[in-house]
Design a protein around this motif. Structure first.
Motif, PDB file in Angstrom:
ATOM      1  N   GLY A 300      83.633  59.758  24.786  1.00 17.58           N
ATOM      2  CA  GLY A 300      82.378  59.172  25.229  1.00 17.58           C
ATOM      3  C   GLY A 300      82.523  58.067  26.256  1.00 17.58           C
ATOM      4  O   GLY A 300      81.816  58.036  27.276  1.00 17.58           O
ATOM      5  N   LEU A 301      83.456  57.135  26.020  1.00 20.42           N
ATOM      6  CA  LEU A 301      83.601  55.988  26.916  1.00 20.42           C
ATOM      7  C   LEU A 301      84.391  56.313  28.171  1.00 20.42           C
ATOM      8  O   LEU A 301      84.476  55.492  29.081  1.00 20.42           O
ATOM      9  N   SER A 302      84.946  57.524  28.233  1.00 15.65           N
ATOM     10  CA  SER A 302      85.678  57.915  29.442  1.00 15.65           C
ATOM     11  C   SER A 302      84.899  58.908  30.299  1.00 15.65           C
ATOM     12  O   SER A 302      84.904  58.817  31.529  1.00 15.65           O
ATOM     13  N   LEU A 303      84.186  59.843  29.645  1.00 12.98           N
ATOM     14  CA  LEU A 303      83.468  60.870  30.402  1.00 12.98           C
ATOM     15  C   LEU A 303      82.033  60.477  30.723  1.00 12.98           C
ATOM     16  O   LEU A 303      81.394  61.090  31.579  1.00 12.98           O
ATOM     17  N   GLY A 304      81.482  59.501  30.019  1.00 14.32           N
ATOM     18  CA  GLY A 304      80.201  58.943  30.405  1.00 14.32           C
ATOM     19  C   GLY A 304      78.974  59.634  29.839  1.00 14.32           C
ATOM     20  O   GLY A 304      79.026  60.390  28.863  1.00 14.32           O
ATOM     21  N   LEU A 305      77.851  59.395  30.539  1.00 14.20           N
ATOM     22  CA  LEU A 305      76.529  59.738  30.026  1.00 14.20           C
ATOM     23  C   LEU A 305      76.329  61.235  29.816  1.00 14.20           C
ATOM     24  O   LEU A 305      75.634  61.652  28.886  1.00 14.20           O
ATOM     25  N   GLY A 306      76.940  62.058  30.679  1.00 14.65           N
ATOM     26  CA  GLY A 306      76.747  63.499  30.582  1.00 14.65           C
ATOM     27  C   GLY A 306      77.200  64.072  29.258  1.00 14.65           C
ATOM     28  O   GLY A 306      76.664  65.086  28.789  1.00 14.65           O
ATOM     29  N   LEU A 307      78.178  63.447  28.627  1.00 16.59           N
ATOM     30  CA  LEU A 307      78.645  63.888  27.311  1.00 16.59           C
ATOM     31  C   LEU A 307      77.961  63.119  26.185  1.00 16.59           C
ATOM     32  O   LEU A 307      77.646  63.687  25.135  1.00 16.59           O
TER      33      LEU A 307
END
Length: 397
Positions: A300-307
């Motif tokens: 979550g904190l690496s791939l961002g909002l899309g995930l």
């Protein structure tokens, strides 16, 4: 209790379900009361000249006292009429909100919350069992879904609306509005609830029988791990979302609203499935919750909002389904001892929510925000294992 007939008149069937809906409104009212200080924390703290952390104790104490008072419903005399008892408990809650509204000191506010919590625990432990008495026997899950829909609606609308009232007219008016809602709900119950017979078994012997039931303890274990995992993660969802790349502070409220709206959708889906596929619904929901929390922790904190957005929606829907599904499971296994079984479940639920919040804080200090989500997913995996074990024990018994 209404007696089920071969061809029930349409108006009698409508009154059954109107009565269940009223109990759903009551659930909304008590949940909104429980979490009211969360949306009003700063203004209460400023007015009473206490720190927000101190005012936050009114929520913590409410949950813990509610957990203890739930056991009272397990030992109330079986001849005590249920309808007047529910109305009386709602009137006590109205008085609690009224006292909070006029409180000039923190001890008075805490006293108001303690009074409300005593009523809350007893009401909460009884409401689902009574709803299933009113509804047709083969629609236990749907009745539970309607009643517990009040939780989802309170999460989506209750606290935000109280916050808006507090901002516009002050926190005292917000508590006054809650008190008025309690009185209105009591009037609805007086008008629409049938005379519900005190069915089943209660008392210390019934409570002891519930506590000896291995099958019920497997259900409670699933609840304990699920609720602890949820509150460990959800308590820190706001700082987690602030840390997600690409999330503006103004978007956090919308994300939380989406979480609550997904829970409301989960309620609707559960109503169609729970009576026929209870165990499967619980298993799949636990699996989805586990995957979504683990995904938030790992990526979550690496791939961002899309995930994060789809995982947050899956989590919101899954936990709502699980709250209903596990309560329905408790009522089915409890059978004639549904109220004592539900009372123990309520105590386990409230206690686990507090333990989960503390556990989340410990993990936060050691592993950070991502660690909370990852560990919460692992805790849910334990609940999945217990569900699988229960199914195997059922097949061999």
């Amino acid at each position: 209790m209404y007696e089920l007939k071969q061809a029930e008149p349409a108006d009698a069937a409508v009154r059954r379900w109107l009565a269940v809906v009223v109990l759903g409104i009551a659930t909304f009212t008590i949940v909104a009361t429980e979490f009211a200080p969360i949306g009003l924390l700063s203004s209460i703290a400023s007015d009473l000249e206490r720190s927000p952390a101190t005012i936050g104790l009114t929520v913590t104490a409410y949950a813990l006292i509610g957990a203890g008072s739930a056991l009272l419903s397990a030992v109330l005399p079986n001849h005590f009429p249920r309808k007047p008892l529910l109305i009386g408990l709602m009137l006590v809650l109205a008085a609690s909100n009224g006292l909070a509204m006029i409180a000039q000191t923190f001890p008075t506010l805490m006293l108001a919350r303690i009074v409300g919590a005593l009523s809350h625990g007893v009401f909460w432990a009884m409401v689902a069992a009574i709803a299933t008495q009113i509804a047709p026997p083969n629609r236990m899950g749907l009745a539970t879904t309607i009643v517990f829909g009040g939780i989802s609606i309170a999460n989506v609308l209750g606290v935000p609306v109280l916050n808006l009232i507090g901002q516009a007219w002050g926190w005292r008016v917000a508590f006054g509005a809650l008190g008025g809602l309690c009185l209105f709900t009591a009037l609805l119950m007086g008008a629409l609830l049938p005379k519900v017979k005190a069915e089943g078994t209660v008392g210390f012997a019934a409570l002891a029988g519930v506590l000896r039931s291995r099958k019920l303890w497997r259900v409670y274990a699933v609840a304990i791990f699920t609720v602890a995992a949820h509150f460990a993660a959800f308590t820190f969802i706001e700082p987690y979302l602030r840390s997600v790349p690409g999330v503006a502070p103004a978007a956090i409220a919308a994300l939380l609203f989406g979480f609550g709206a997904a829970g409301l959708l989960g309620n609707i889906v559960t109503g169609f499935l729970i009576d026929r596929f209870m165990k499967r619904v619980i298993f799949v929901s636990l699996l989805l919750m586990c995957v979504s929390l683990a995904g938030l922790g790992w990526f979550g904190l690496s791939l961002g909002l899309g995930l994060v957005v789809p995982l947050l929606i899956v989590w919101g829907a899954a936990i709502s389904i699980l709250f209903i599904g596990i309560q329905t499971w408790v009522l089915r296994v409890g059978g004639a001892a549904a109220i004592p079984a539900s009372a123990v479940y309520t105590t386990a639920f409230n206690s686990s929510s507090g333990v989960g919040a503390v556990l989340g804080a410990i993990i936060l200090n050691r592993a950070g925000l991502s660690g909370i989500m990852t560990w919460a997913g692992l805790i849910v995996a334990v609940a999945i294992f217990i569900v699988v074990l229960d199914r195997r024990l059922d097949k061999t018994s």
